[in-house]
Design a protein around this motif. Structure first.
Motif, short mmCIF file in Angstrom:
data_model
loop_
_atom_site.label_atom_id
_atom_site.label_comp_id
_atom_site.label_asym_id
_atom_site.label_seq_id
_atom_site.Cartn_x
_atom_site.Cartn_y
_atom_site.Cartn_z
N ARG A 82 17.75 62.06 47.46
CA ARG A 82 16.44 61.50 47.18
C ARG A 82 16.37 60.09 47.77
NH1 ARG A 82 15.03 61.85 41.14
NH2 ARG A 82 16.81 60.48 41.00
N SER A 83 15.32 59.81 48.48
CA SER A 83 15.16 58.51 49.11
C SER A 83 14.70 57.49 48.09
CB SER A 83 14.14 58.60 50.25
OG SER A 83 12.84 58.82 49.73
N PRO A 84 15.00 56.19 48.32
CA PRO A 84 14.52 55.14 47.40
C PRO A 84 13.00 55.13 47.27
CG PRO A 84 16.20 54.29 48.90
CD PRO A 84 15.87 55.66 49.38
N TYR A 85 12.30 55.51 48.34
CA TYR A 85 10.83 55.55 48.28
C TYR A 85 10.37 56.58 47.25
CZ TYR A 85 6.02 56.63 49.54
OH TYR A 85 4.68 56.88 49.49
N ASP A 86 10.98 57.77 47.26
CA ASP A 86 10.60 58.81 46.31
C ASP A 86 10.88 58.37 44.88
OD1 ASP A 86 9.74 60.48 48.32
OD2 ASP A 86 11.66 61.51 48.52
N GLU A 87 12.03 57.70 44.68
CA GLU A 87 12.38 57.26 43.33
C GLU A 87 11.39 56.20 42.83
OE1 GLU A 87 16.29 55.71 40.85
OE2 GLU A 87 16.46 56.62 42.84
N LEU A 91 8.90 56.59 39.61
CA LEU A 91 8.94 55.58 38.57
C LEU A 91 7.55 55.03 38.29
CD1 LEU A 91 10.51 53.75 36.64
CD2 LEU A 91 10.94 52.21 38.57
N GLU A 92 6.79 54.75 39.34
CA GLU A 92 5.43 54.24 39.16
C GLU A 92 4.54 55.27 38.48
OE1 GLU A 92 4.30 51.21 39.58
OE2 GLU A 92 6.35 50.63 40.12
N GLN A 93 4.72 56.54 38.82
CA GLN A 93 3.95 57.60 38.16
C GLN A 93 4.24 57.64 36.67
OE1 GLN A 93 4.87 61.23 40.22
NE2 GLN A 93 3.52 60.79 41.96
N ASN A 94 5.53 57.53 36.31
CA ASN A 94 5.90 57.55 34.90
C ASN A 94 5.32 56.34 34.16
OD1 ASN A 94 8.47 56.79 32.75
ND2 ASN A 94 7.62 58.86 32.72
N LYS A 95 5.33 55.18 34.80
CA LYS A 95 4.77 53.98 34.17
C LYS A 95 3.27 54.13 33.92
CE LYS A 95 8.09 50.55 35.86
NZ LYS A 95 8.28 49.34 36.71
N LYS A 96 2.56 54.70 34.88
CA LYS A 96 1.11 54.88 34.71
C LYS A 96 0.80 55.85 33.58
CE LYS A 96 -0.15 53.83 39.50
NZ LYS A 96 -0.74 54.36 40.76
N ILE A 97 1.59 56.93 33.49
CA ILE A 97 1.38 57.89 32.41
C ILE A 97 1.65 57.24 31.05
CG2 ILE A 97 2.22 60.04 31.40
CD1 ILE A 97 2.77 61.03 34.23
N GLN A 98 2.70 56.43 30.98
CA GLN A 98 3.03 55.75 29.73
C GLN A 98 1.95 54.74 29.34
OE1 GLN A 98 6.97 54.10 30.02
NE2 GLN A 98 7.98 56.09 29.93
N VAL A 117 17.40 63.49 35.95
CA VAL A 117 16.63 62.46 35.26
C VAL A 117 17.41 61.15 35.31
CG1 VAL A 117 15.48 61.77 33.13
CG2 VAL A 117 15.66 64.19 33.72
N ASN A 118 16.74 60.10 35.70
CA ASN A 118 17.32 58.76 35.69
C ASN A 118 16.56 57.94 34.66
OD1 ASN A 118 18.76 56.44 36.33
ND2 ASN A 118 17.42 55.91 38.04
#
Length: 252
Positions: A82-87, A91-98, A117-118
Protein backbone atom coordinates in the motif's frame (compact mmCIF):
# COMPACT_ATOMS: atom_id res chain seq x y z
CA UNK A 1 -27.15 -3.37 49.70
CA UNK A 2 -27.33 -4.32 46.04
CA UNK A 3 -28.05 -7.62 44.39
CA UNK A 4 -26.13 -8.41 41.25
CA UNK A 5 -27.32 -7.17 37.89
CA UNK A 6 -25.57 -6.84 34.58
CA UNK A 7 -25.71 -4.89 31.36
CA UNK A 8 -27.13 -6.83 28.44
CA UNK A 9 -24.56 -5.30 26.11
CA UNK A 10 -21.51 -6.40 28.05
CA UNK A 11 -22.71 -9.77 29.35
CA UNK A 12 -21.39 -11.71 26.40
CA UNK A 13 -19.68 -15.14 26.53
CA UNK A 14 -15.95 -15.26 25.98
CA UNK A 15 -14.83 -15.49 22.39
CA UNK A 16 -13.32 -18.61 20.97
CA UNK A 17 -10.81 -16.88 18.81
CA UNK A 18 -9.95 -18.68 15.60
CA UNK A 19 -6.36 -18.82 14.54
CA UNK A 20 -5.20 -16.00 12.30
CA UNK A 21 -4.94 -16.46 8.54
CA UNK A 22 -2.19 -14.70 6.62
CA UNK A 23 -3.69 -12.67 3.82
CA UNK A 24 -1.92 -11.35 0.78
CA UNK A 25 0.91 -13.86 0.71
CA UNK A 26 1.61 -16.79 -1.58
CA UNK A 27 1.73 -20.44 -0.65
CA UNK A 28 4.85 -22.07 -2.04
CA UNK A 29 4.42 -25.70 -2.92
CA UNK A 30 7.31 -27.99 -3.62
CA UNK A 31 7.55 -28.53 -7.37
CA UNK A 32 8.78 -31.60 -9.18
CA UNK A 33 12.03 -31.08 -11.15
CA UNK A 34 11.51 -29.79 -14.68
CA UNK A 35 12.56 -32.20 -17.43
CA UNK A 36 13.46 -30.45 -20.70
CA UNK A 37 13.99 -32.66 -23.77
CA UNK A 38 15.61 -30.56 -26.47
CA UNK A 39 15.56 -32.57 -29.74
CA UNK A 40 15.14 -36.23 -30.55
CA UNK A 41 17.60 -39.08 -30.11
CA UNK A 42 18.52 -38.82 -33.83
CA UNK A 43 19.23 -35.14 -33.45
CA UNK A 44 21.43 -35.70 -30.41
CA UNK A 45 23.32 -38.47 -32.21
CA UNK A 46 23.79 -36.16 -35.19
CA UNK A 47 25.18 -33.53 -32.93
CA UNK A 48 27.72 -35.95 -31.58
CA UNK A 49 28.69 -36.86 -35.12
CA UNK A 50 29.18 -33.32 -36.39
CA UNK A 51 30.66 -31.83 -33.27
CA UNK A 52 29.30 -30.36 -30.05
CA UNK A 53 27.39 -27.47 -31.65
CA UNK A 54 24.07 -29.18 -30.94
CA UNK A 55 24.89 -29.75 -27.30
CA UNK A 56 26.04 -26.15 -26.93
CA UNK A 57 22.80 -24.98 -28.51
CA UNK A 58 20.84 -27.15 -26.06
CA UNK A 59 22.71 -25.71 -23.08
CA UNK A 60 22.08 -22.18 -24.37
CA UNK A 61 18.37 -22.85 -24.80
CA UNK A 62 18.19 -24.39 -21.33
CA UNK A 63 19.89 -21.31 -19.89
CA UNK A 64 17.43 -18.98 -21.61
CA UNK A 65 14.45 -21.03 -20.48
CA UNK A 66 15.81 -21.18 -16.94
CA UNK A 67 16.31 -17.42 -16.85
CA UNK A 68 12.75 -16.85 -18.00
CA UNK A 69 11.46 -19.15 -15.27
CA UNK A 70 13.42 -17.27 -12.61
CA UNK A 71 12.03 -13.94 -13.79
CA UNK A 72 8.49 -15.31 -13.77
CA UNK A 73 8.88 -16.80 -10.31
CA UNK A 74 10.40 -13.57 -9.02
CA UNK A 75 7.50 -11.54 -10.39
CA UNK A 76 5.03 -14.05 -8.95
CA UNK A 77 6.47 -13.64 -5.45
CA UNK A 78 6.11 -9.86 -5.35
CA UNK A 79 3.24 -8.51 -3.24
CA UNK A 80 1.81 -5.12 -4.00
CA UNK A 81 2.27 -2.86 -0.99
CA UNK A 82 0.00 0.00 0.00
CA UNK A 83 1.40 3.38 -0.98
CA UNK A 84 1.64 6.26 1.55
CA UNK A 85 -0.83 8.18 -0.62
CA UNK A 86 -3.48 5.47 -0.24
CA UNK A 87 -2.94 5.33 3.52
CA UNK A 88 -3.32 9.10 3.87
CA UNK A 89 -6.48 8.99 1.75
CA UNK A 90 -8.01 6.25 3.89
CA UNK A 91 -7.05 8.12 7.07
CA UNK A 92 -8.72 11.31 5.86
CA UNK A 93 -11.86 9.36 4.94
CA UNK A 94 -12.01 7.87 8.44
CA UNK A 95 -11.55 11.31 10.03
CA UNK A 96 -14.39 12.79 7.97
CA UNK A 97 -16.73 9.95 8.91
CA UNK A 98 -15.86 10.37 12.59
CA UNK A 99 -16.49 14.11 12.39
CA UNK A 100 -19.92 13.45 10.88
CA UNK A 101 -20.64 11.00 13.73
CA UNK A 102 -19.43 13.54 16.32
CA UNK A 103 -16.76 11.29 17.74
CA UNK A 104 -15.27 12.54 21.05
CA UNK A 105 -11.97 14.40 21.30
CA UNK A 106 -8.73 12.45 20.72
CA UNK A 107 -10.68 9.54 19.27
CA UNK A 108 -8.45 6.94 17.54
CA UNK A 109 -8.45 6.62 13.76
CA UNK A 110 -8.64 3.36 11.87
CA UNK A 111 -7.04 2.94 8.45
CA UNK A 112 -8.79 -0.15 7.09
CA UNK A 113 -8.08 -1.82 3.78
CA UNK A 114 -9.67 -5.23 3.60
CA UNK A 115 -8.62 -7.20 6.68
CA UNK A 116 -5.60 -4.98 7.33
CA UNK A 117 -6.21 -2.30 9.96
CA UNK A 118 -3.78 0.32 11.22
CA UNK A 119 -4.83 2.04 14.47
CA UNK A 120 -3.65 5.66 14.61
CA UNK A 121 -3.62 7.30 18.06
CA UNK A 122 -1.92 10.13 19.88
CA UNK A 123 1.09 9.54 22.14
CA UNK A 124 -1.22 9.43 25.17
CA UNK A 125 -2.23 5.84 24.39
CA UNK A 126 -0.42 2.70 25.55
CA UNK A 127 -0.53 -0.76 24.00
CA UNK A 128 -0.26 -4.06 25.84
CA UNK A 129 1.10 -7.38 24.63
CA UNK A 130 -2.48 -8.70 24.44
CA UNK A 131 -3.31 -6.06 21.80
CA UNK A 132 -5.43 -3.88 24.11
CA UNK A 133 -4.83 -0.14 23.67
CA UNK A 134 -5.82 2.31 26.38
CA UNK A 135 -5.52 5.86 27.67
CA UNK A 136 -6.15 7.01 31.24
CA UNK A 137 -8.17 10.22 31.28
CA UNK A 138 -8.37 10.34 35.10
CA UNK A 139 -6.67 8.03 37.59
CA UNK A 140 -8.89 7.07 40.51
CA UNK A 141 -8.06 6.29 44.14
CA UNK A 142 -8.17 3.13 46.21
CA UNK A 143 -7.58 -0.52 45.36
CA UNK A 144 -7.98 -2.39 42.09
CA UNK A 145 -11.05 -4.66 41.88
CA UNK A 146 -10.52 -8.39 42.49
CA UNK A 147 -12.26 -11.57 41.33
CA UNK A 148 -15.56 -12.01 43.13
CA UNK A 149 -16.05 -8.29 43.70
CA UNK A 150 -18.69 -6.25 41.92
CA UNK A 151 -17.72 -3.26 39.82
CA UNK A 152 -20.20 -0.46 39.19
CA UNK A 153 -19.39 1.66 36.17
CA UNK A 154 -20.67 3.80 33.34
CA UNK A 155 -19.54 3.28 29.76
CA UNK A 156 -20.06 4.55 26.24
CA UNK A 157 -19.30 2.20 23.34
CA UNK A 158 -18.23 3.27 19.83
CA UNK A 159 -17.38 1.51 16.58
CA UNK A 160 -14.47 2.37 14.25
CA UNK A 161 -16.41 5.18 12.59
CA UNK A 162 -16.92 6.94 15.93
CA UNK A 163 -20.63 6.15 16.01
CA UNK A 164 -22.03 5.54 19.49
CA UNK A 165 -23.51 2.05 19.79
CA UNK A 166 -24.42 1.92 23.47
CA UNK A 167 -24.31 4.04 26.63
CA UNK A 168 -25.27 3.45 30.25
CA UNK A 169 -25.63 7.21 30.66
CA UNK A 170 -28.53 7.15 28.20
CA UNK A 171 -29.98 4.09 29.94
CA UNK A 172 -30.10 6.08 33.17
CA UNK A 173 -28.28 3.55 35.37
CA UNK A 174 -24.70 2.24 35.63
CA UNK A 175 -23.73 -1.35 34.89
CA UNK A 176 -23.01 -3.81 37.73
CA UNK A 177 -20.86 -6.85 37.00
CA UNK A 178 -18.90 -9.29 39.16
CA UNK A 179 -15.35 -9.92 38.01
CA UNK A 180 -13.94 -13.36 37.41
CA UNK A 181 -17.06 -15.16 36.15
CA UNK A 182 -16.36 -14.50 32.44
CA UNK A 183 -19.48 -12.39 32.00
CA UNK A 184 -17.60 -9.46 30.44
CA UNK A 185 -16.07 -9.08 27.01
CA UNK A 186 -12.43 -10.22 27.50
CA UNK A 187 -10.89 -6.93 26.40
CA UNK A 188 -13.31 -4.93 28.56
CA UNK A 189 -12.54 -6.99 31.67
CA UNK A 190 -8.81 -6.61 31.07
CA UNK A 191 -9.22 -2.86 30.72
CA UNK A 192 -11.23 -2.36 33.92
CA UNK A 193 -9.21 -4.70 36.16
CA UNK A 194 -6.45 -2.18 36.87
CA UNK A 195 -8.70 0.85 37.24
CA UNK A 196 -9.37 2.48 40.61
CA UNK A 197 -12.71 3.91 41.77
CA UNK A 198 -13.20 7.37 40.33
CA UNK A 199 -10.98 6.62 37.34
CA UNK A 200 -11.87 7.28 33.71
CA UNK A 201 -10.27 5.39 30.84
CA UNK A 202 -10.66 4.89 27.10
CA UNK A 203 -9.90 1.40 25.84
CA UNK A 204 -9.53 0.16 22.26
CA UNK A 205 -10.44 -3.52 22.02
CA UNK A 206 -9.04 -5.50 19.06
CA UNK A 207 -11.31 -8.11 17.42
CA UNK A 208 -9.52 -11.03 19.09
CA UNK A 209 -10.43 -9.61 22.53
CA UNK A 210 -13.89 -8.43 21.52
CA UNK A 211 -17.41 -9.84 21.58
CA UNK A 212 -18.80 -12.47 19.24
CA UNK A 213 -20.62 -11.25 16.16
CA UNK A 214 -24.00 -12.10 14.74
CA UNK A 215 -27.70 -11.19 14.85
CA UNK A 216 -27.85 -11.59 18.64
CA UNK A 217 -25.24 -8.88 19.28
CA UNK A 218 -24.66 -5.27 18.29
CA UNK A 219 -21.80 -6.32 16.00
CA UNK A 220 -22.09 -7.47 12.42
CA UNK A 221 -18.37 -7.65 11.60
CA UNK A 222 -15.03 -8.12 13.30
CA UNK A 223 -13.98 -4.58 14.13
CA UNK A 224 -12.10 -2.69 16.78
CA UNK A 225 -14.40 -1.35 19.49
CA UNK A 226 -13.78 1.73 21.65
CA UNK A 227 -15.15 2.20 25.17
CA UNK A 228 -15.04 5.17 27.52
CA UNK A 229 -15.29 3.78 31.07
CA UNK A 230 -15.95 5.54 34.37
CA UNK A 231 -15.43 3.23 37.37
CA UNK A 232 -17.78 4.42 40.12
CA UNK A 233 -17.45 1.86 42.90
CA UNK A 234 -16.05 -1.55 43.87
CA UNK A 235 -18.15 -3.69 46.27
CA UNK A 236 -17.46 -6.85 48.26
CA UNK A 237 -19.90 -9.70 47.70
CA UNK A 238 -21.06 -12.66 49.77
CA UNK A 239 -23.45 -15.54 49.24
CA UNK A 240 -26.48 -15.80 51.53
CA UNK A 241 -28.99 -18.58 52.05
CA UNK A 242 -32.70 -17.86 52.34
CA UNK A 243 -35.20 -20.36 53.79
CA UNK A 244 -32.67 -23.24 53.54
CA UNK A 245 -33.33 -23.86 49.84
CA UNK A 246 -32.58 -20.58 48.07
CA UNK A 247 -29.30 -18.66 47.89
CA UNK A 248 -28.06 -15.58 46.14
CA UNK A 249 -25.10 -13.22 46.15
CA UNK A 250 -25.34 -9.84 47.81
CA UNK A 251 -22.83 -7.04 47.26
CA UNK A 252 -22.42 -3.98 49.47
Amino acid sequence: MDTISSSSFLSIPRLLVPSKVAIGGYKIHKKQPLLCVLGSEEGIASGRKHGDHGSRRAVLMLTVVGSGLLVALSAHGKVKSRSPYDERRLLEQNKKIQEANRAPEDFPNFVREGFQVNVVTSDNYLKRDSGLIYRDIEVGKGDYPKDGQQVIFHYVGYNESGRRIDSTYLQGAPAKIRLGNKSLVPGFEEGIRDMKPGGKRRIIIPPELGPPVGPSTFFSAKQFEVFDIELLEVQDCERRTVAFFYSDVVCK
